[in-house]
Write a protein that holds these residues in place. Structure first.
Motif, PDB file in Angstrom:
ATOM      1  N   TYR A 168       0.634   7.115  10.653  1.00 61.10           N
ATOM      2  CA  TYR A 168      -0.573   6.622   9.988  1.00 61.10           C
ATOM      3  C   TYR A 168      -0.759   5.150  10.303  1.00 61.10           C
ATOM      4  O   TYR A 168       0.205   4.396  10.420  1.00 61.10           O
ATOM      5  N   SER A 169      -2.012   4.748  10.415  1.00 60.87           N
ATOM      6  CA  SER A 169      -2.391   3.354  10.587  1.00 60.87           C
ATOM      7  C   SER A 169      -3.151   2.928   9.335  1.00 60.87           C
ATOM      8  O   SER A 169      -4.099   3.604   8.924  1.00 60.87           O
ATOM      9  N   VAL A 170      -2.722   1.833   8.718  1.00 59.32           N
ATOM     10  CA  VAL A 170      -3.362   1.305   7.513  1.00 59.32           C
ATOM     11  C   VAL A 170      -4.033  -0.011   7.879  1.00 59.32           C
ATOM     12  O   VAL A 170      -3.385  -0.929   8.386  1.00 59.32           O
ATOM     13  N   ASP A 171      -5.336  -0.112   7.634  1.00 58.21           N
ATOM     14  CA  ASP A 171      -6.097  -1.331   7.903  1.00 58.21           C
ATOM     15  C   ASP A 171      -6.701  -1.832   6.604  1.00 58.21           C
ATOM     16  O   ASP A 171      -7.269  -1.043   5.834  1.00 58.21           O
ATOM     17  N   LEU A 172      -6.583  -3.133   6.363  1.00 57.47           N
ATOM     18  CA  LEU A 172      -7.209  -3.685   5.162  1.00 57.47           C
ATOM     19  C   LEU A 172      -7.755  -5.061   5.424  1.00 57.47           C
ATOM     20  O   LEU A 172      -7.498  -5.669   6.466  1.00 57.47           O
ATOM     21  N   LYS A 173      -8.553  -5.536   4.468  1.00 60.50           N
ATOM     22  CA  LYS A 173      -9.094  -6.888   4.568  1.00 60.50           C
ATOM     23  C   LYS A 173      -8.671  -7.676   3.336  1.00 60.50           C
ATOM     24  O   LYS A 173      -8.534  -7.127   2.246  1.00 60.50           O
ATOM     25  N   PHE A 174      -8.453  -8.961   3.548  1.00 54.26           N
ATOM     26  CA  PHE A 174      -8.135  -9.896   2.489  1.00 54.26           C
ATOM     27  C   PHE A 174      -9.400 -10.711   2.220  1.00 54.26           C
ATOM     28  O   PHE A 174     -10.046 -11.179   3.161  1.00 54.26           O
ATOM     29  N   THR A 175      -9.751 -10.872   0.940  1.00 47.79           N
ATOM     30  CA  THR A 175     -10.998 -11.548   0.585  1.00 47.79           C
ATOM     31  C   THR A 175     -10.754 -12.739  -0.334  1.00 47.79           C
ATOM     32  O   THR A 175      -9.711 -12.844  -0.978  1.00 47.79           O
TER      33      THR A 175
ATOM     34  N   VAL B 132       0.849  -1.185   0.000  1.00 43.97           N
ATOM     35  CA  VAL B 132       0.000   0.000   0.000  1.00 43.97           C
ATOM     36  C   VAL B 132       0.890   1.243   0.000  1.00 43.97           C
ATOM     37  O   VAL B 132       1.864   1.304   0.755  1.00 43.97           O
ATOM     38  N   LYS B 133       0.552   2.218  -0.825  1.00 42.28           N
ATOM     39  CA  LYS B 133       1.295   3.470  -0.855  1.00 42.28           C
ATOM     40  C   LYS B 133       0.556   4.492   0.007  1.00 42.28           C
ATOM     41  O   LYS B 133      -0.640   4.732  -0.187  1.00 42.28           O
ATOM     42  N   VAL B 134       1.277   5.082   0.967  1.00 42.84           N
ATOM     43  CA  VAL B 134       0.696   6.069   1.880  1.00 42.84           C
ATOM     44  C   VAL B 134       1.390   7.403   1.648  1.00 42.84           C
ATOM     45  O   VAL B 134       2.614   7.466   1.600  1.00 42.84           O
ATOM     46  N   LYS B 135       0.608   8.467   1.509  1.00 42.50           N
ATOM     47  CA  LYS B 135       1.166   9.802   1.315  1.00 42.50           C
ATOM     48  C   LYS B 135       0.676  10.714   2.434  1.00 42.50           C
ATOM     49  O   LYS B 135      -0.523  10.844   2.672  1.00 42.50           O
TER      50      LYS B 135
ATOM     51  N   GLY C 139      -5.450  -7.225   8.072  1.00 42.09           N
ATOM     52  CA  GLY C 139      -4.056  -6.870   8.245  1.00 42.09           C
ATOM     53  C   GLY C 139      -3.958  -5.404   8.607  1.00 42.09           C
ATOM     54  O   GLY C 139      -4.866  -4.624   8.317  1.00 42.09           O
ATOM     55  N   ASP C 140      -2.877  -5.034   9.275  1.00 41.97           N
ATOM     56  CA  ASP C 140      -2.672  -3.626   9.599  1.00 41.97           C
ATOM     57  C   ASP C 140      -1.185  -3.334   9.649  1.00 41.97           C
ATOM     58  O   ASP C 140      -0.363  -4.226   9.846  1.00 41.97           O
ATOM     59  N   ALA C 141      -0.850  -2.074   9.440  1.00 42.42           N
ATOM     60  CA  ALA C 141       0.541  -1.611   9.502  1.00 42.42           C
ATOM     61  C   ALA C 141       0.547  -0.168   9.965  1.00 42.42           C
ATOM     62  O   ALA C 141      -0.443   0.556   9.819  1.00 42.42           O
ATOM     63  N   ARG C 142       1.675   0.247  10.508  1.00 45.30           N
ATOM     64  CA  ARG C 142       1.866   1.627  10.950  1.00 45.30           C
ATOM     65  C   ARG C 142       3.069   2.202  10.217  1.00 45.30           C
ATOM     66  O   ARG C 142       4.039   1.492   9.952  1.00 45.30           O
TER      67      ARG C 142
ATOM     68  N   GLU D 152      -3.919 -18.667   6.114  1.00 45.40           N
ATOM     69  CA  GLU D 152      -5.111 -18.606   5.256  1.00 45.40           C
ATOM     70  C   GLU D 152      -4.809 -18.093   3.853  1.00 45.40           C
ATOM     71  O   GLU D 152      -5.720 -17.869   3.058  1.00 45.40           O
ATOM     72  N   VAL D 153      -3.545 -17.904   3.511  1.00 52.75           N
ATOM     73  CA  VAL D 153      -3.170 -17.271   2.243  1.00 52.75           C
ATOM     74  C   VAL D 153      -3.732 -17.988   1.016  1.00 52.75           C
ATOM     75  O   VAL D 153      -4.051 -17.353   0.014  1.00 52.75           O
ATOM     76  N   ALA D 154      -3.887 -19.281   1.061  1.00 56.19           N
ATOM     77  CA  ALA D 154      -4.387 -20.028  -0.101  1.00 56.19           C
ATOM     78  C   ALA D 154      -5.803 -19.609  -0.491  1.00 56.19           C
ATOM     79  O   ALA D 154      -6.204 -19.776  -1.652  1.00 56.19           O
ATOM     80  N   LEU D 155      -6.548 -19.041   0.437  1.00 53.34           N
ATOM     81  CA  LEU D 155      -7.928 -18.623   0.168  1.00 53.34           C
ATOM     82  C   LEU D 155      -8.029 -17.209  -0.405  1.00 53.34           C
ATOM     83  O   LEU D 155      -9.067 -16.822  -0.929  1.00 53.34           O
ATOM     84  N   VAL D 156      -6.964 -16.421  -0.278  1.00 51.72           N
ATOM     85  CA  VAL D 156      -7.004 -15.000  -0.642  1.00 51.72           C
ATOM     86  C   VAL D 156      -6.911 -14.799  -2.146  1.00 51.72           C
ATOM     87  O   VAL D 156      -6.066 -15.382  -2.816  1.00 51.72           O
ATOM     88  N   ARG D 157      -7.812 -13.945  -2.660  1.00 53.85           N
ATOM     89  CA  ARG D 157      -7.796 -13.574  -4.071  1.00 53.85           C
ATOM     90  C   ARG D 157      -7.677 -12.074  -4.280  1.00 53.85           C
ATOM     91  O   ARG D 157      -7.325 -11.614  -5.350  1.00 53.85           O
ATOM     92  N   ASP D 158      -7.987 -11.277  -3.236  1.00 54.30           N
ATOM     93  CA  ASP D 158      -7.970  -9.825  -3.381  1.00 54.30           C
ATOM     94  C   ASP D 158      -7.816  -9.201  -1.990  1.00 54.30           C
ATOM     95  O   ASP D 158      -7.886  -9.893  -0.987  1.00 54.30           O
ATOM     96  N   CYS D 159      -7.622  -7.894  -1.986  1.00 57.04           N
ATOM     97  CA  CYS D 159      -7.594  -7.160  -0.722  1.00 57.04           C
ATOM     98  C   CYS D 159      -8.188  -5.778  -0.946  1.00 57.04           C
ATOM     99  O   CYS D 159      -8.279  -5.311  -2.069  1.00 57.04           O
ATOM    100  N   GLU D 160      -8.590  -5.164   0.149  1.00 53.39           N
ATOM    101  CA  GLU D 160      -9.222  -3.845   0.086  1.00 53.39           C
ATOM    102  C   GLU D 160      -8.789  -3.024   1.284  1.00 53.39           C
ATOM    103  O   GLU D 160      -8.834  -3.512   2.424  1.00 53.39           O
TER     104      GLU D 160
END
Length: 86
Positions: free
Chosen positions: A30-37, A16-19, A47-50, A70-78
């Motif tokens: 900054y705190s970045v939160d996302l979901k894997f789908t 993820v690119k953060v500006k 997932g999250d990162a600072r 669970e990586v084998a189930l992941v196809r995308d993230c948001e």
């Protein structure tokens, strides 16, 4: 343990690119939160990162899965949110 010959390790993170805002002052956290789908958009993991940035700067951040098994189930993230933490 390394991946078997001819295979590659699973990628268990998103990039993820953060500006930082130009008006952010000296430094801003900054705190970045996302979901894997999965392939139908169902939730697999979060997932999250600072990251701390100087005003107006940009940085690419790796956001790892909370449960990489669970990586084998992941196809995308948001990206769910990018918020300031200081």
């Amino acid at each position: 343990m390394s991946p078997a010959e001819g295979t590659r390790a699973a990628v268990t993170y998103a990039v993820v690119k953060v500006k930082a805002a130009a008006s952010a002052g000296d430094k801003q956290a900054y705190s970045v939160d996302l979901k894997f789908t999965d392939d139908v958009g169902g939730l697999v993991d979060f997932g999250d990162a600072r990251v701390v940035l100087d005003a107006g700067r940009t940085k690419t951040v790796k956001v790892g899965m909370d449960d990489p098994a669970e990586v084998a189930l992941v196809r995308d993230c948001e990206v769910l949110s990018v918020t300031t933490t200081l």
